[in-house]
Motif scaffolding. Structure first.
Motif, PDB file in Angstrom:
ATOM      1  N   ALA A 134      -2.798   5.097   4.061  1.00 22.54           N
ATOM      2  CA  ALA A 134      -2.846   4.230   2.881  1.00 22.54           C
ATOM      3  C   ALA A 134      -3.882   4.768   1.898  1.00 22.54           C
ATOM      4  CB  ALA A 134      -3.181   2.812   3.302  1.00 22.54           C
ATOM      5  N   TRP A 135      -3.444   5.087   0.708  1.00 24.81           N
ATOM      6  CA  TRP A 135      -4.315   5.644  -0.329  1.00 24.81           C
ATOM      7  C   TRP A 135      -4.730   4.585  -1.341  1.00 24.81           C
ATOM      8  CZ3 TRP A 135      -2.473   6.926  -5.558  1.00 24.81           C
ATOM      9  CH2 TRP A 135      -3.445   7.559  -6.342  1.00 24.81           C
ATOM     10  N   ALA A 136      -3.792   3.696  -1.705  1.00 24.53           N
ATOM     11  CA  ALA A 136      -4.090   2.686  -2.713  1.00 24.53           C
ATOM     12  C   ALA A 136      -3.206   1.465  -2.506  1.00 24.53           C
ATOM     13  CB  ALA A 136      -3.898   3.260  -4.117  1.00 24.53           C
ATOM     14  N   ARG A 137      -3.660   0.353  -3.099  1.00 25.61           N
ATOM     15  CA  ARG A 137      -2.885  -0.895  -3.044  1.00 25.61           C
ATOM     16  C   ARG A 137      -2.377  -1.216  -4.441  1.00 25.61           C
ATOM     17  NH1 ARG A 137      -6.389  -3.893  -0.859  1.00 25.61           N
ATOM     18  NH2 ARG A 137      -5.513  -4.106   1.245  1.00 25.61           N
TER      19      ARG A 137
ATOM     20  N   CYS B 192      -1.083  -0.894   5.232  1.00 28.66           N
ATOM     21  CA  CYS B 192      -2.374  -0.995   4.547  1.00 28.66           C
ATOM     22  C   CYS B 192      -3.559  -0.701   5.457  1.00 28.66           C
ATOM     23  CB  CYS B 192      -2.518  -2.388   3.930  1.00 28.66           C
ATOM     24  SG  CYS B 192      -1.418  -2.655   2.512  1.00 28.66           S
TER      25      CYS B 192
ATOM     26  N   LEU C 135      -3.061   0.644  -9.589  1.00 33.93           N
ATOM     27  CA  LEU C 135      -3.477   0.810  -8.206  1.00 33.93           C
ATOM     28  C   LEU C 135      -4.968   0.586  -8.030  1.00 33.93           C
ATOM     29  CD1 LEU C 135      -1.564   4.150  -7.501  1.00 33.93           C
ATOM     30  CD2 LEU C 135      -0.838   1.836  -6.829  1.00 33.93           C
ATOM     31  N   HIS C 136      -5.322  -0.039  -6.917  1.00 38.02           N
ATOM     32  CA  HIS C 136      -6.705  -0.120  -6.491  1.00 38.02           C
ATOM     33  C   HIS C 136      -6.890   0.817  -5.304  1.00 38.02           C
ATOM     34  CE1 HIS C 136     -10.605  -1.819  -5.456  1.00 38.02           C
ATOM     35  NE2 HIS C 136     -10.198  -1.913  -4.197  1.00 38.02           N
TER      36      HIS C 136
ATOM     37  N   ARG D 108      -0.756   8.745  -0.963  1.00 35.81           N
ATOM     38  CA  ARG D 108      -1.043   9.474  -2.200  1.00 35.81           C
ATOM     39  C   ARG D 108       0.150  10.331  -2.578  1.00 35.81           C
ATOM     40  NH1 ARG D 108      -6.766  11.812  -3.908  1.00 35.81           N
ATOM     41  NH2 ARG D 108      -6.213  12.579  -5.980  1.00 35.81           N
TER      42      ARG D 108
ATOM     43  N   ARG E 235       5.614   4.247   0.893  1.00 33.59           N
ATOM     44  CA  ARG E 235       4.830   3.101   1.340  1.00 33.59           C
ATOM     45  C   ARG E 235       4.079   3.452   2.619  1.00 33.59           C
ATOM     46  NH1 ARG E 235       8.035  -2.465   0.263  1.00 33.59           N
ATOM     47  NH2 ARG E 235       5.988  -3.198   0.951  1.00 33.59           N
TER      48      ARG E 235
ATOM     49  N   CYS F 261       0.839  -1.199   0.000  1.00 33.14           N
ATOM     50  CA  CYS F 261       0.000   0.000   0.000  1.00 33.14           C
ATOM     51  C   CYS F 261       0.873   1.248   0.000  1.00 33.14           C
ATOM     52  CB  CYS F 261      -0.925   0.010   1.207  1.00 33.14           C
ATOM     53  SG  CYS F 261      -2.158  -1.318   1.152  1.00 33.14           S
TER      54      CYS F 261
ATOM     55  N   LEU G  61      -7.992   2.678  -2.026  1.00 31.25           N
ATOM     56  CA  LEU G  61      -8.528   2.354  -0.712  1.00 31.25           C
ATOM     57  C   LEU G  61      -9.322   3.512  -0.148  1.00 31.25           C
ATOM     58  CD1 LEU G  61      -5.388   0.602   0.808  1.00 31.25           C
ATOM     59  CD2 LEU G  61      -7.367  -0.474  -0.263  1.00 31.25           C
TER      60      LEU G  61
END
Length: 241
Positions: free
Chosen positions: A201-204, A196, A236-237, A180, A193, A177, A239
């Motif tokens: 945590a912005w994205a995985r 998560c 990226l997915h 941004r 980094r 994760c 979060l």
């Protein structure tokens, strides 16, 4: 009678002198001692080197010269067990190995010739894997990012070579994760980094691709890394939005 006595005394004195001379040893100039020849020390395989990197006779020394190479040497110029590379002038370098362990040239040791298994800082220089300050672990050394193996996640430049990096250190991997970033196009090493489960945590990361169109369906965003990076698109997915 007196004359005969003086003669006898004189003769006795001469006899004593002759006896003394018979036991004497005379010394004088003799042949000169032969000059001690000293071996000429040369930068050749098998020569010995001190810890201050000076040549020395091989009844002493801390390193052995394994090979003489160009300056700078190519990865194939020095043997795999090289601990250090010394610049010896005239466009040449010496590949040397310590007589004693630990060997800095072993994979992850932090010295010698950069090879697979070594850890590298962002400036492309090797660092001991047991220490801190390194960014990623090498899986190969190539002349360009296109020649890196399929296990490569990121790349760094080191002189004229490209270091192909696999998992480990700060290198992003699938499932990691990230916070941004400040821009859409950044060096991958600039992406921070984040845990998560944390609010940062912005994205995985779901995959690394060569083009945005290759990202999987569950990727809502992507980051395009600086040019020259292996698989420059990070899919990226999200979060948090």
């Amino acid at each position: 009678m007196a004359t005969d006595l003086r003669l006898a005394v004189a003769v006795s004195a001469v006899s004593v002198a002759l006896i003394a001379l018979a036991g004497a040893v005379f010394t004088g100039p003799g042949p000169e001692a032969p000059a001690v020849s000293r071996p000429t020390l040369r930068w050749t395989p098998g020569a010995c080197v001190t810890e201050r990197y000076a040549l020395i006779a091989c009844n002493g020394g801390d390193f052995e010269v394994l090979a003489i190479a160009h300056d700078p040497p190519l990865p194939a110029d020095c043997p795999d067990d090289t601990d250090d590379v010394l610049r010896i002038g005239l466009g040449r370098t010496a590949c040397v190995r310590s007589f004693l362990a630990p060997h800095a040239g072993a994979p992850g040791g932090g010295g010698g010739v950069l090879r697979s298994g070594d850890c590298v800082a962002l400036d492309g220089r090797e660092r001991p894997c047991a220490g801190s300050g390194w960014y990623g672990r090498s899986v190969a050394i190539a002349s360009s990012a296109r020649e890196c193996p399929a296990t490569t996640l990121d790349t760094l430049e080191s002189g004229a070579d490209v270091v192909c990096l696999g998992p480990g250190g700060q290198v992003l991997a699938e499932g990691a994760c990230v916070a941004r970033p400040a821009a859409d196009v950044v060096a991958r090493s600039a992406v921070t980094r984040a845990a998560c489960g944390s609010s940062a945590a912005w994205a995985r990361v779901v995959s690394f691709e060569t083009t945005p169109s290759a990202c999987p369906a569950d990727a809502q965003r992507y980051l395009r890394a600086a040019p020259g990076t292996y698989r420059p698109v990070t899919c990226l997915h999200l979060l948090s939005k």
